[in-house]
Design a protein around this motif. Sequence first.
Motif, PDB file in Angstrom:
ATOM      1  N   PRO B  67       0.824  -1.200   0.000  1.00  0.00           N
ATOM      2  CA  PRO B  67       0.000   0.000   0.000  1.00  0.00           C
ATOM      3  C   PRO B  67       0.869   1.264   0.000  1.00  0.00           C
ATOM      4  O   PRO B  67       2.032   1.211   0.408  1.00  0.00           O
ATOM      5  CB  PRO B  67      -0.760  -0.113   1.319  1.00  0.00           C
ATOM      6  CG  PRO B  67       0.191  -0.850   2.214  1.00  0.00           C
ATOM      7  CD  PRO B  67       1.019  -1.726   1.352  1.00  0.00           C
ATOM      8  N   PRO B  68       0.332   2.374  -0.462  1.00  0.00           N
ATOM      9  CA  PRO B  68       1.081   3.623  -0.369  1.00  0.00           C
ATOM     10  C   PRO B  68       1.051   4.155   1.052  1.00  0.00           C
ATOM     11  O   PRO B  68       0.162   3.819   1.824  1.00  0.00           O
ATOM     12  CB  PRO B  68       0.324   4.546  -1.320  1.00  0.00           C
ATOM     13  CG  PRO B  68      -1.071   4.027  -1.317  1.00  0.00           C
ATOM     14  CD  PRO B  68      -0.969   2.539  -1.108  1.00  0.00           C
ATOM     15  N   SER B  69       2.062   4.961   1.399  1.00  0.00           N
ATOM     16  CA  SER B  69       2.029   5.621   2.704  1.00  0.00           C
ATOM     17  C   SER B  69       1.036   6.764   2.678  1.00  0.00           C
ATOM     18  O   SER B  69       0.424   7.091   3.690  1.00  0.00           O
ATOM     19  CB  SER B  69       3.423   6.157   3.063  1.00  0.00           C
ATOM     20  OG  SER B  69       4.379   5.139   2.978  1.00  0.00           O
ATOM     21  N   ALA B  70       0.907   7.392   1.512  1.00  0.00           N
ATOM     22  CA  ALA B  70      -0.056   8.471   1.357  1.00  0.00           C
ATOM     23  C   ALA B  70      -0.426   8.560  -0.105  1.00  0.00           C
ATOM     24  O   ALA B  70       0.290   8.062  -0.968  1.00  0.00           O
ATOM     25  CB  ALA B  70       0.538   9.804   1.837  1.00  0.00           C
ATOM     26  N   GLY B  71      -1.548   9.194  -0.376  1.00  0.00           N
ATOM     27  CA  GLY B  71      -1.977   9.330  -1.758  1.00  0.00           C
ATOM     28  C   GLY B  71      -2.904   8.200  -2.162  1.00  0.00           C
ATOM     29  O   GLY B  71      -3.226   7.322  -1.366  1.00  0.00           O
ATOM     30  N   GLN B  72      -3.314   8.250  -3.420  1.00  0.00           N
ATOM     31  CA  GLN B  72      -4.330   7.321  -3.880  1.00  0.00           C
ATOM     32  C   GLN B  72      -3.980   6.845  -5.287  1.00  0.00           C
ATOM     33  O   GLN B  72      -3.390   7.589  -6.069  1.00  0.00           O
ATOM     34  CB  GLN B  72      -5.682   8.039  -3.904  1.00  0.00           C
ATOM     35  CG  GLN B  72      -6.854   7.088  -4.026  1.00  0.00           C
ATOM     36  CD  GLN B  72      -8.156   7.824  -4.246  1.00  0.00           C
ATOM     37  OE1 GLN B  72      -8.174   8.956  -4.721  1.00  0.00           O
ATOM     38  NE2 GLN B  72      -9.252   7.178  -3.912  1.00  0.00           N
TER      39      GLN B  72
END
Lengths: 242, 395
Positions: B67-72
Motif C-alpha cells: 500500500p502507499p504511505s499516502a496518496g491514492q
Amino acid sequence: MRNLMAITQREIGATFASPIFWVVSAGFLAFYGLVFAGYVGQAQPVQASMRPLLQLIGTVLLFVTPILSMRLLAEEQRSGTLELLMTSPVQDWQVVTGKWLSAMVAVTLMMALTLVHVLVMLSLATAGMDFGPLFSSYLGILLLGAALLAVGTLTSALTENQVVAAFLGIMLVMVLWFLPFLAEVPGTQTALGKAMAYTGLSEHYLNFGQGLIDSRDVVYFVTLTFGALYLAARVLETRRWR
Amino acid sequence: MTSPGNGDGNGSPEVMIDVRHLTRYYGPVPALDDVSFQARRGEIVGFLGPNGAGKTTAMRILTGFMPPSAGQALVAGYDVVEQSLQARRATGYLPESAPLYADMTVYGYLDFMAKLRGVADRRDEVERVMARVSIDHRADDLISQLSKGLRQRVGIAQALVHNPPVIILDEPTIGLDPQQIREVRGLVRELGGDHTIILSTHILSEAEQICDRVLIINSGRIVAADALERLAQRGHGGEIRLVVGADVDDAAVGAWLTAVEGVTEVSVEGDGRFRLGADRERETRARIAGAVIQRGWQLYELTAVELTLEDIFLQVTASEPAAPHGEGPGDGPDADEAAEAGTWDDGLAEDEAAEAGTWDDGLDEDAAGGDGHEDDTAHPETEGSAGDEEEDGDA
C-alpha cells in the motif's frame, strides 16, 4: 473456494515434486518401523495398545511437520513468486489455508502408512484389539498434525529462509509440547501451573489414546490450528506494509 | 475531471490508471515522493529511471502488492487499497525477473494463474496466450528447463491470461538477448491499443521505441513527463567521440578541432581521445573524418555519442540537489561507473553481453542506438544466430 482449491492443488503438486516429502516420509517410516519392531519384540505377550504408538508418533511429528511446512511460504518469499500470488485476486487467508491444506494431505498420507504397523500388531496380539482407541488415536494424530502444521505455516510466513522456518517451528512446538512438564515446576496447584498444563499439547493429545474423544481436547486443537493460521495470514498481510 | 459522485473517485472512463500524490516511505526514506500521473485506455506509458528510483515501488503499489504511505491510486476505476481485489482482477503483472514456479509445466502454470484470476474458458485462454507469446511448442515442459527468454515469455503470458485492461511490466526485456528483446518489444507494442500498459525500463531507446509517453523517475519523483519526440530529441544530442593515433599531439589536434566548422566544444581526454560538441553532427563528422585522414593521422573511432539516460537525467535533475551523482555532466557512463551502478543502458549492454557470451554487438546496438545509422563503429553482425541458440534452452 475456487482459489483455495487451486492453491491447494498446486501445492500438493509441489509437495510431491520436491524431494523433501519423500526423504522425510522415508526417514519417518524407517525410524517408526524400527522402534515399533523393538516394542513388539519386547512385549510378552504383545498387547494391542495404541498408547505407546501414539506417544511415539506424536514425538516424531514434532520434528517432521515443521520440516514439511517450512517450504510453504518461505520459498515463495525467497523466489519472489509470492509477489505474483499476492497481486492475483486472491485473499491472504486463501493462500495460507491452501498451503496448510496441502501439507495436511501429505501428513495424512504419511500417517495412513502407519496403519500397516497397526495391522502387524493386530496379527501378533494375543488378546484382540479394541477399535475405539484406534479410531480416537488416529483422530488425535490428525488433530495434532493439523495444529503443528499450522504453527509451521506461521513460522514459514515469518521468514524467507526455510531452515530458519523449520527450526523456529520445531522450537515453538517443542515448547508447546513440553509445557505440561514445566507445570510440575511451579506446582500443579497454582493458577500458572494449571494454565501451563492446559496450554500444553501433550496432555490433550495423549488423552485421545484412551478411546474417548473429549470435546475439550478437540476444541483445543481446532483453536490452536485456526489461531496459528490466522496469525500466518496476518503476518503475510504485514509483509505488504513493510 | 468528472466524478460519478459515489465516492469511488472514478475518473473519466478513458482514464485507466489514475495516480494522485502517491508517496511511499521505507522507514524514513521516501521511495516515492508525491507522484501523480494518469494513463488512458490503450496508452503505453514508460517508467524510465535507474534502479532504486522508485519504479518498482510505484508498480507494486499499482498492483496491490504494497500500500502507499499516502496518496491514492485507481486502476480501472478501483482504488488499489480499498477495492484491492477488483483492482487486481483488472491488472496483469510481470514482476522484475519474472518469478515463476519452476516445478510446474508451462501449461500447468498458466492454467493455475488463469484459475486464480477466475478465467472461464481456461483451456482456450491459456492456449491463446501461449500462441501469442510463441511458447506453445514448450507447453508440457517444466519451467525449470526453459531458458531465460522463454521464462520471460511465460511471465508475460501469465500477465495476459485473464485479458486484463491494465498490464504492468517491470523490466520486461532485462536479461534477454537481442532477438528476444525485439520480440518482447514487438509484443508490447501489439498489446497497446487494447490494453493500458505501464512498463519500466532503464533503456532510453526502448522507451522511445515502445512507449507513447515516458515518465522519468529519479529519487522517487517524476522529474520529467514528456512526449516521445521531445525525449528523443534530448536523446540525440550532438556529441561526437573521436579517437586518433596516440602518437599525435593532443593539444595540437584539440586546437585544430576547435577550428573545424560545426564544432562547438572540444574536450581533450588524452591518448588521442576527444569528446566534441557539434551543431550538426552528421555533417561535422564527415568533415572531421575527411580532414583527419588527409592529415595522415590514424583514425580509430569517430562516433556520434547518444545522450544516455544518465546524461538526460543530469540535465533534468541539474537543478535538483538530490541528484545522486558525483560525476560531472560530461562523463559518459564509462565502464567503471556502469559496473558500479549496474543500471545504465551502456552498462547493461556490457553486463549482459558478458553473460550471454556472443550478443555483445547486437545488444549494444539494439540497446544503445535508437537508429543504427548513427553508430559508425564497426559491428560484426551476429544477431542472425540468436533464435537458434535460444531455442535449445539451457537447463
